[in-house]
Design an enzyme around this catalytic site. Structure first.
Site, mmCIF file in Angstrom:
data_model
loop_
_atom_site.group_PDB
_atom_site.id
_atom_site.type_symbol
_atom_site.label_atom_id
_atom_site.label_comp_id
_atom_site.label_asym_id
_atom_site.label_seq_id
_atom_site.Cartn_x
_atom_site.Cartn_y
_atom_site.Cartn_z
ATOM 1 C CB SER A 125 -0.950 0.004 1.205
ATOM 2 O OG SER A 125 -0.229 -0.153 2.408
ATOM 3 C CG ASP A 181 -4.910 4.671 7.637
ATOM 4 O OD1 ASP A 181 -3.923 5.317 8.051
ATOM 5 O OD2 ASP A 181 -4.856 3.949 6.620
ATOM 6 C CG HIS A 184 -1.791 3.295 4.857
ATOM 7 N ND1 HIS A 184 -2.967 2.741 5.330
ATOM 8 C CD2 HIS A 184 -1.148 2.311 4.185
ATOM 9 C CE1 HIS A 184 -3.027 1.467 4.955
ATOM 10 N NE2 HIS A 184 -1.945 1.181 4.264
#
Length: 220
Positions: free
Chosen positions: A31, A191, A194
């Site tokens: 990611s 979040d 990240h």
């Protein structure tokens, strides 16, 4: 081949050879490679580093193969696609999901080694960004942060050794970057796992010298 100046952090211009043909710059991994957490596509690692390459005089083709949730065993497929298109410079960002999934360092390092070796055999320069320090992530309970940081460091070291054995280069984040993220919540996205766009900017700044040097070697 030509040469183009690029500024460093001290404001001093450095000459790098540049490729006259388009530089095929592929970003592989998880990611972080995909840019999850950034608010704009232009803020992702691939886009930010491409701008640095363009500023240095390169013509660049960027492709991002990173997939959220990817582990080191997913690199085999990503590398296969990348090789099918041809690649000059590859940036691999991997390891966080291996750590979260309790993949052993030996297994993950072997999978990373094989991916780097395939790219190197095809003539690519490869830069590996090992697993980050997950001990600084807010969702990790305070009582376990030291243990998680130690596990992260052990995993990243195994990755670095494997990448070098395979012929790649390593751009390790280091404790300074982890400390900065721990001290500046704005570097994380909503979040709290990240990086935010600001966080990707900090990471890209640290990676840029490695990427520029690798591109210069290709042009030499």
């Amino acid at each position: 081949m030509t040469s183009s100046p690029t500024g460093n952090n001290d404001g001093v211009a450095t000459l790098y050879p540049v490729m006259t043909a388009p530089l095929r710059f592929w970003v592989l991994g998880d990611s972080l490679a995909a840019g999850v957490g950034s608010t704009r596509e232009d803020d992702t690692l691939g886009r930010r580093l491409t701008r640095r390459l363009l500023d240095a005089g390169h013509t660049v083709r960027l492709r991002t193969f990173g997939v959220p949730g990817a582990r080191s065993d997913d690199l085999e497929r990503q590398v296969g696609v990348a090789l099918g298109e041809g690649v000059d410079l590859a940036l691999i960002v991997i390891g966080a999901n291996d750590l979260a999934g309790f993949v052993s360092p030996a297994v993950g390092a072997r999978q990373l080694h094989d991916a780097v070796a395939r790219l190197v055999r095809a003539g690519a320069r490869v830069i590996v960004v090992p697993a980050p320090d997950l001990g600084i992530v807010a969702r990790v309970p305070a009582a376990y942060r030291q243990l998680v940081s130690a596990a992260s460091g052990h995993y990243a070291q195994a990755q670095a050794e494997a990448a070098i054995r395979a012929g790649g280069a390593v751009a390790a984040a280091g404790p300074e970057l982890a400390a900065r993220f721990a001290a500046e919540p704005a570097l994380f996205s909503a979040d709290r796992f990240h990086p935010s766009s600001a966080g990707y900017a900090v990471i890209a700044e640290g990676l840029a010298p490695h990427v520029l040097a690798a591109a210069a070697h290709l042009a030499a």
